[in-house]
Design a protein around this motif. Sequence first.
Motif, PDB file in Angstrom:
ATOM      1  N   PHE A   7       0.860  -1.183   0.000  1.00  0.00           N
ATOM      2  CA  PHE A   7       0.000   0.000   0.000  1.00  0.00           C
ATOM      3  C   PHE A   7       0.897   1.235   0.000  1.00  0.00           C
ATOM      4  CE2 PHE A   7      -2.521  -3.236   2.177  1.00  0.00           C
ATOM      5  CZ  PHE A   7      -3.740  -3.141   1.510  1.00  0.00           C
ATOM      6  N   SER A   8       0.365   2.321  -0.529  1.00  0.00           N
ATOM      7  CA  SER A   8       1.166   3.547  -0.566  1.00  0.00           C
ATOM      8  C   SER A   8       1.150   4.217   0.816  1.00  0.00           C
ATOM      9  CB  SER A   8       0.608   4.499  -1.619  1.00  0.00           C
ATOM     10  OG  SER A   8      -0.571   5.102  -1.138  1.00  0.00           O
ATOM     11  N   ASN A   9       2.048   5.170   0.997  1.00  0.00           N
ATOM     12  CA  ASN A   9       2.127   5.890   2.283  1.00  0.00           C
ATOM     13  C   ASN A   9       0.787   6.549   2.625  1.00  0.00           C
ATOM     14  OD1 ASN A   9       4.790   5.212   1.907  1.00  0.00           O
ATOM     15  ND2 ASN A   9       5.573   7.310   1.757  1.00  0.00           N
ATOM     16  N   ASP A  10       0.176   7.212   1.626  1.00  0.00           N
ATOM     17  CA  ASP A  10      -1.082   7.928   1.906  1.00  0.00           C
ATOM     18  C   ASP A  10      -2.231   6.958   2.197  1.00  0.00           C
ATOM     19  OD1 ASP A  10      -0.049  10.489   1.707  1.00  0.00           O
ATOM     20  OD2 ASP A  10      -0.387  10.613  -0.452  1.00  0.00           O
ATOM     21  N   GLU A  11      -2.237   5.811   1.524  1.00  0.00           N
ATOM     22  CA  GLU A  11      -3.307   4.823   1.783  1.00  0.00           C
ATOM     23  C   GLU A  11      -3.237   4.341   3.235  1.00  0.00           C
ATOM     24  OE1 GLU A  11      -4.015   2.591  -2.511  1.00  0.00           O
ATOM     25  OE2 GLU A  11      -2.268   2.055  -1.332  1.00  0.00           O
ATOM     26  N   LEU A  12      -2.015   4.045   3.692  1.00  0.00           N
ATOM     27  CA  LEU A  12      -1.877   3.535   5.061  1.00  0.00           C
ATOM     28  C   LEU A  12      -2.181   4.622   6.092  1.00  0.00           C
ATOM     29  CD1 LEU A  12       1.290   1.284   4.628  1.00  0.00           C
ATOM     30  CD2 LEU A  12      -1.050   0.524   4.992  1.00  0.00           C
ATOM     31  N   ARG A  13      -1.755   5.855   5.775  1.00  0.00           N
ATOM     32  CA  ARG A  13      -2.033   6.976   6.693  1.00  0.00           C
ATOM     33  C   ARG A  13      -3.543   7.149   6.853  1.00  0.00           C
ATOM     34  NH1 ARG A  13       2.142  10.327   5.937  1.00  0.00           N
ATOM     35  NH2 ARG A  13       1.639  10.459   3.731  1.00  0.00           N
ATOM     36  N   GLN A  14      -4.275   7.048   5.729  1.00  0.00           N
ATOM     37  CA  GLN A  14      -5.738   7.197   5.772  1.00  0.00           C
ATOM     38  C   GLN A  14      -6.370   6.084   6.617  1.00  0.00           C
ATOM     39  OE1 GLN A  14      -7.641   9.759   4.199  1.00  0.00           O
ATOM     40  NE2 GLN A  14      -9.187   8.906   5.577  1.00  0.00           N
ATOM     41  N   LYS A  15      -5.889   4.858   6.426  1.00  0.00           N
ATOM     42  CA  LYS A  15      -6.427   3.727   7.209  1.00  0.00           C
ATOM     43  C   LYS A  15      -6.197   3.974   8.698  1.00  0.00           C
ATOM     44  CE  LYS A  15      -5.473  -0.039   3.900  1.00  0.00           C
ATOM     45  NZ  LYS A  15      -6.634  -0.932   3.803  1.00  0.00           N
ATOM     46  N   PHE A  16      -5.015   4.496   9.025  1.00  0.00           N
ATOM     47  CA  PHE A  16      -4.682   4.752  10.432  1.00  0.00           C
ATOM     48  C   PHE A  16      -5.627   5.805  11.025  1.00  0.00           C
ATOM     49  CE2 PHE A  16      -2.288   7.369  13.522  1.00  0.00           C
ATOM     50  CZ  PHE A  16      -2.060   6.415  14.501  1.00  0.00           C
ATOM     51  N   VAL A  17      -5.829   6.892  10.282  1.00  0.00           N
ATOM     52  CA  VAL A  17      -6.721   7.950  10.785  1.00  0.00           C
ATOM     53  C   VAL A  17      -8.125   7.374  10.991  1.00  0.00           C
ATOM     54  CG1 VAL A  17      -7.822  10.158  10.214  1.00  0.00           C
ATOM     55  CG2 VAL A  17      -5.384   9.828   9.741  1.00  0.00           C
ATOM     56  N   ASP A  18      -8.606   6.628  10.012  1.00  0.00           N
ATOM     57  CA  ASP A  18      -9.971   6.083  10.107  1.00  0.00           C
ATOM     58  C   ASP A  18     -10.126   5.127  11.293  1.00  0.00           C
ATOM     59  OD1 ASP A  18     -10.584   7.565   7.890  1.00  0.00           O
ATOM     60  OD2 ASP A  18     -10.451   5.908   6.460  1.00  0.00           O
ATOM     61  N   ALA A  19      -9.072   4.378  11.596  1.00  0.00           N
ATOM     62  CA  ALA A  19      -9.166   3.419  12.709  1.00  0.00           C
ATOM     63  C   ALA A  19      -9.001   4.115  14.056  1.00  0.00           C
ATOM     64  CB  ALA A  19      -8.087   2.341  12.561  1.00  0.00           C
TER      65      ALA A  19
ATOM     66  N   ASP B 290     -11.589  13.239   6.416  1.00  0.00           N
ATOM     67  CA  ASP B 290     -10.703  14.252   5.841  1.00  0.00           C
ATOM     68  C   ASP B 290      -9.895  14.782   7.011  1.00  0.00           C
ATOM     69  OD1 ASP B 290     -11.713  14.082   3.260  1.00  0.00           O
ATOM     70  OD2 ASP B 290     -13.293  15.566   3.656  1.00  0.00           O
ATOM     71  N   PHE B 291      -8.632  15.030   6.772  1.00  0.00           N
ATOM     72  CA  PHE B 291      -7.847  15.608   7.880  1.00  0.00           C
ATOM     73  C   PHE B 291      -6.970  16.747   7.375  1.00  0.00           C
ATOM     74  CE2 PHE B 291      -4.015  13.191   6.778  1.00  0.00           C
ATOM     75  CZ  PHE B 291      -4.529  12.030   6.201  1.00  0.00           C
ATOM     76  N   GLY B 292      -6.459  17.528   8.343  1.00  0.00           N
ATOM     77  CA  GLY B 292      -5.733  18.756   8.025  1.00  0.00           C
ATOM     78  C   GLY B 292      -4.369  18.496   7.409  1.00  0.00           C
ATOM     79  N   ALA B 293      -3.710  19.599   7.039  1.00  0.00           N
ATOM     80  CA  ALA B 293      -2.412  19.499   6.348  1.00  0.00           C
ATOM     81  C   ALA B 293      -1.313  19.118   7.337  1.00  0.00           C
ATOM     82  CB  ALA B 293      -2.094  20.832   5.707  1.00  0.00           C
ATOM     83  N   ILE B 294      -0.467  18.217   6.897  1.00  0.00           N
ATOM     84  CA  ILE B 294       0.683  17.799   7.711  1.00  0.00           C
ATOM     85  C   ILE B 294       1.808  18.817   7.497  1.00  0.00           C
ATOM     86  CG2 ILE B 294       2.477  16.000   7.860  1.00  0.00           C
ATOM     87  CD1 ILE B 294       0.200  13.975   7.226  1.00  0.00           C
ATOM     88  N   ASP B 295       2.543  19.100   8.556  1.00  0.00           N
ATOM     89  CA  ASP B 295       3.651  20.056   8.453  1.00  0.00           C
ATOM     90  C   ASP B 295       4.882  19.316   7.912  1.00  0.00           C
ATOM     91  OD1 ASP B 295       5.726  21.794   8.792  1.00  0.00           O
ATOM     92  OD2 ASP B 295       5.192  22.394  10.838  1.00  0.00           O
ATOM     93  N   TRP B 296       5.001  19.308   6.590  1.00  0.00           N
ATOM     94  CA  TRP B 296       6.100  18.550   5.976  1.00  0.00           C
ATOM     95  C   TRP B 296       7.458  19.184   6.222  1.00  0.00           C
ATOM     96  CZ3 TRP B 296       5.026  13.837   5.479  1.00  0.00           C
ATOM     97  CH2 TRP B 296       3.742  13.424   5.114  1.00  0.00           C
ATOM     98  N   ASP B 297       7.473  20.490   6.490  1.00  0.00           N
ATOM     99  CA  ASP B 297       8.766  21.120   6.821  1.00  0.00           C
ATOM    100  C   ASP B 297       9.300  20.513   8.107  1.00  0.00           C
ATOM    101  OD1 ASP B 297       8.570  22.692   4.634  1.00  0.00           O
ATOM    102  OD2 ASP B 297       7.857  24.470   5.706  1.00  0.00           O
TER     103      ASP B 297
END
Length: 335
Positions: free
Chosen positions: A232-244, A275-282
């Motif tokens: 799974f891609s990074n974003d797919e797994l991140r979404q699953k984590f948030v949902d759980a 839906d979730f907010g923007a991650i601080d990539w810096d």
Amino acid sequence: MYSQGLIGADSETEESEEFLAAFQARIDREEKIEPNDPMPQGYRKTLVRQIGQHAHSEIVGMLPEGNWITRAPTLRRKIALLAKVQDEGGHGLYLYCAAETLGVSREQMTEELLSGKAKYSSIFNYPTPSWADIGAIGWLVDGAAIMNQVPLCRCSFGPYARAMVRVCKEESFHQRQGYELMMTLTEGTDAQREMAQDALNRWWWPSLMMFGPHDSESSNSDQSMLWKIKRFSNDELRQKFVDATVPQAERIGLTVPDPDLKWNPEKNDGEGGYDFGAIDWDEFWRVVKGGGPMNRDRIAARTKAWEDGAWVREAALAHAEKRKQRMQAAKVAAE
Ligand code: FAQ
């Protein structure tokens, strides 16, 4: 015809199109690749990089929680934390062994960690000032680790996939002990509830960063997914984590520190998701590049442990050499 320009080809090697196609066909048939099987240099390098970083993360990951073993509030909590931290050390060892089957030594990997050449997970560069951080790490960090690592049990490289089976079972226990700790705090005094909320506030965003950069910035994902190292891609797994995880926070009366968090019934092909907010990539890249609050301390602790342990490694080698000589002498005498 040589492989330059083909996906997965290593520019230093001359791997024919036939070789790469046959390798990809094995991957597509879901065959496990074993250490002595022929494999593209790029596949080997990717695995050494990922497994090595994963091993370092487990070992460095013992430090933030290890900090609390002597201060755990009850004997029961101390036993659970001690067992958990010990498990993480075990995970590091299985992973170093899996990487070693690819021809890299533990010494090389450790030197790359200590010199800053090899990465380890950004998450372990944050401090653990309160007892609730131990709950937050188990619940969120192990929770994120499980989300990421369950698919790795189906990784195409046999030794990595097999190591992950036991690791995931143990991470599951870790996640539960963390959530139960948080639940206990939220059922306690106002001060304890505040401590739990404060820990969630500090660990939420770094936990989302654990999954790595957005897919559009993830340099390794496409190839790793083609080789079925990643499923799974990074974003797919991140979404699953948030949902759980969001319902788990709600269940114990904690608030996820994200004003943009909102249920979206259209998400996940109409099954719904947050839906979730923007991650601080810096912040993420700053921490990955060594500028996090605890990077220096973590590397200093690992360097000290490596240097303090030098005599043990030397003694073990000397002992092994003596044993070998004794056995050879006994064999000669018996002949
Ligand atoms: N931190 O192209 P991608 C645990 C780097 S274990 C630092 O997306 P990839 C257990 C990445 O290396 C936690 N660096 O990379 C525990 C790459 O740089 P490179 C560790 C990061 O490999 C719990 C660059 O960014 N888990 O928690 C991070 O395809 C509690 C571009 O990224 C694993 O290692 C990051 N968060 O995907 C222990 C799992 N993210 O190498 C104690 C296995 C990305 O090209 C207490 N690893 N980078 O110079 C993986 O699944 C993958 O390697 C990802 C990254 C998903 C982490």
